[in-house]
Design a protein around this motif. Structure first.
Motif, short mmCIF file in Angstrom:
data_model
loop_
_atom_site.label_atom_id
_atom_site.label_comp_id
_atom_site.label_asym_id
_atom_site.label_seq_id
_atom_site.Cartn_x
_atom_site.Cartn_y
_atom_site.Cartn_z
N THR A 98 17.51 68.64 10.80
CA THR A 98 16.16 68.68 10.25
C THR A 98 16.12 69.50 8.97
O THR A 98 15.47 69.11 8.00
CB THR A 98 15.18 69.26 11.29
N VAL A 99 16.81 70.63 8.97
CA VAL A 99 16.85 71.49 7.79
C VAL A 99 17.49 70.76 6.61
O VAL A 99 16.97 70.80 5.49
CB VAL A 99 17.59 72.81 8.09
N SER A 100 18.58 70.06 6.85
CA SER A 100 19.23 69.34 5.76
C SER A 100 18.35 68.19 5.26
O SER A 100 18.33 67.89 4.06
CB SER A 100 20.61 68.84 6.17
N ARG A 101 17.60 67.55 6.15
CA ARG A 101 16.68 66.49 5.71
C ARG A 101 15.55 67.06 4.87
O ARG A 101 15.14 66.45 3.88
CB ARG A 101 16.12 65.72 6.91
N ILE A 102 15.04 68.22 5.26
CA ILE A 102 14.00 68.87 4.47
C ILE A 102 14.54 69.25 3.10
O ILE A 102 13.87 69.05 2.08
CB ILE A 102 13.44 70.11 5.21
N GLU A 103 15.76 69.77 3.05
CA GLU A 103 16.37 70.12 1.77
C GLU A 103 16.54 68.90 0.88
O GLU A 103 16.28 68.95 -0.32
CB GLU A 103 17.72 70.81 1.98
N GLN A 104 17.01 67.80 1.45
CA GLN A 104 17.20 66.58 0.66
C GLN A 104 15.86 66.06 0.15
O GLN A 104 15.75 65.65 -1.01
CB GLN A 104 17.90 65.50 1.49
N TRP A 105 14.84 66.08 0.98
CA TRP A 105 13.52 65.64 0.54
C TRP A 105 12.99 66.54 -0.57
O TRP A 105 12.46 66.07 -1.57
CB TRP A 105 12.54 65.63 1.71
N ALA A 106 13.14 67.85 -0.39
CA ALA A 106 12.64 68.80 -1.38
C ALA A 106 13.38 68.65 -2.71
O ALA A 106 12.77 68.72 -3.78
CB ALA A 106 12.76 70.22 -0.86
N ASP A 107 14.69 68.43 -2.66
CA ASP A 107 15.44 68.24 -3.90
C ASP A 107 15.00 66.98 -4.63
O ASP A 107 14.94 66.94 -5.86
CB ASP A 107 16.94 68.18 -3.60
N VAL B 200 0.24 84.69 -3.04
CA VAL B 200 1.68 84.94 -2.99
C VAL B 200 2.25 84.39 -1.68
O VAL B 200 3.32 83.78 -1.67
CB VAL B 200 1.99 86.44 -3.17
N LEU B 201 1.54 84.57 -0.57
CA LEU B 201 2.00 84.04 0.71
C LEU B 201 2.11 82.52 0.66
O LEU B 201 3.10 81.94 1.11
CB LEU B 201 1.05 84.48 1.83
N ILE B 202 1.11 81.87 0.11
CA ILE B 202 1.15 80.40 0.00
C ILE B 202 2.30 79.95 -0.88
O ILE B 202 3.03 79.02 -0.53
CB ILE B 202 -0.21 79.87 -0.52
N LEU B 203 2.52 80.62 -2.01
CA LEU B 203 3.64 80.27 -2.88
C LEU B 203 4.98 80.49 -2.19
O LEU B 203 5.92 79.70 -2.36
CB LEU B 203 3.57 81.06 -4.19
N LEU B 204 5.09 81.56 -1.42
CA LEU B 204 6.34 81.80 -0.69
C LEU B 204 6.62 80.67 0.30
O LEU B 204 7.75 80.21 0.43
CB LEU B 204 6.27 83.14 0.04
N ILE B 205 5.59 80.22 0.99
CA ILE B 205 5.76 79.11 1.94
C ILE B 205 6.17 77.84 1.20
O ILE B 205 7.06 77.11 1.64
CB ILE B 205 4.49 78.92 2.79
N VAL B 206 5.54 77.59 0.06
CA VAL B 206 5.90 76.40 -0.74
C VAL B 206 7.36 76.46 -1.16
O VAL B 206 8.11 75.48 -1.01
CB VAL B 206 4.98 76.28 -1.98
N PHE B 207 7.82 77.60 -1.66
CA PHE B 207 9.20 77.70 -2.11
C PHE B 207 10.19 77.78 -0.95
O PHE B 207 11.36 77.47 -1.10
CB PHE B 207 9.38 78.86 -3.07
N PHE B 208 9.71 78.21 0.21
CA PHE B 208 10.58 78.17 1.39
C PHE B 208 10.87 76.71 1.74
O PHE B 208 11.98 76.38 2.16
CB PHE B 208 9.91 78.88 2.57
N ILE B 209 9.89 75.84 1.55
CA ILE B 209 10.09 74.42 1.82
C ILE B 209 10.85 73.75 0.68
O ILE B 209 11.83 73.05 0.90
CB ILE B 209 8.73 73.72 2.05
N TYR B 210 10.39 73.97 -0.54
CA TYR B 210 10.99 73.30 -1.70
C TYR B 210 12.36 73.83 -2.09
O TYR B 210 13.17 73.10 -2.66
CB TYR B 210 10.06 73.40 -2.91
N GLY B 211 12.61 75.08 -1.87
CA GLY B 211 13.87 75.66 -2.30
C GLY B 211 13.80 76.15 -3.73
O GLY B 211 12.73 76.28 -4.31
N SER B 212 14.95 76.40 -4.32
CA SER B 212 14.99 77.07 -5.61
C SER B 212 14.89 76.14 -6.81
O SER B 212 14.49 76.56 -7.88
CB SER B 212 16.26 77.91 -5.71
#
Length: 147
Positions: free
Chosen positions: A3-12, A120-132
């Motif tokens: 699931t984590v790798s699928r989320i990373e692929q989607w976010a990329d 800041v909390l909302i942005l942190l959650i967004v970048f936790f999903i989207y990545g760097s």
């Protein structure tokens, strides 16, 4: 882990490049807050005392300052971004739920601090999903595994 790798692929695949600049600004803001906490530890301790967290105030103050300093740099660089964000999210949850609630969510003196903490909390959650993103050390290391 699948699931984590699928989320990373989607976010990329769905990561707009302009959002990397928001990540850098977020990291620099968190670094700035860490510097403020280090330069005025008494103010941080007073905030925590008003939130009835006296049992671990000093240790918590040092953890918050250190996590903001290191995490801010890592988030701005885009290096182990999700890990750095994972250390920031509990701090911001505490700021939003405990610190701001003891001062009153809708009080005039607290509106700005609550709004900033929540954003800041909302942005942190967004970048936790989207990545760097593509403008990051993580992306560079992924493209250049040997050097």
């Amino acid at each position: 882990m699948n699931t984590v790798s699928r989320i990373e692929q989607w976010a990329d695949a769905h990561h707009p490049q302009w959002i990397d600049f928001v990540r850098v600004i977020l990291g620099l803001f968190i670094l700035y807050k860490g510097i403020l906490f280090i330069s005025d530890t008494d103010a941080l301790l007073n905030i925590m005392k008003s939130a009835d967290l006296q049992f671990v105030n000093l240790g918590l103050a040092h953890f918050v300052a250190f996590a903001h300093l290191v995490g801010g740099i890592l988030i701005a660089m885009g290096l182990v971004t999700r890990t750095a964000i994972a250390f920031q999210i509990p701090i911001l949850l505490g700021a939003v739920l405990f610190v701001n609630s003891s001062q009153g969510f809708l009080s005039v003196s607290n509106n700005l601090e609550f709004g900033i903490s929540l954003a800041v909390l909302i942005l942190l959650i967004v970048f936790f999903i989207y990545g760097s993103g593509k403008f990051s050390v993580d992306h560079w290391m992924k493209k250049h595994p040997n050097g």
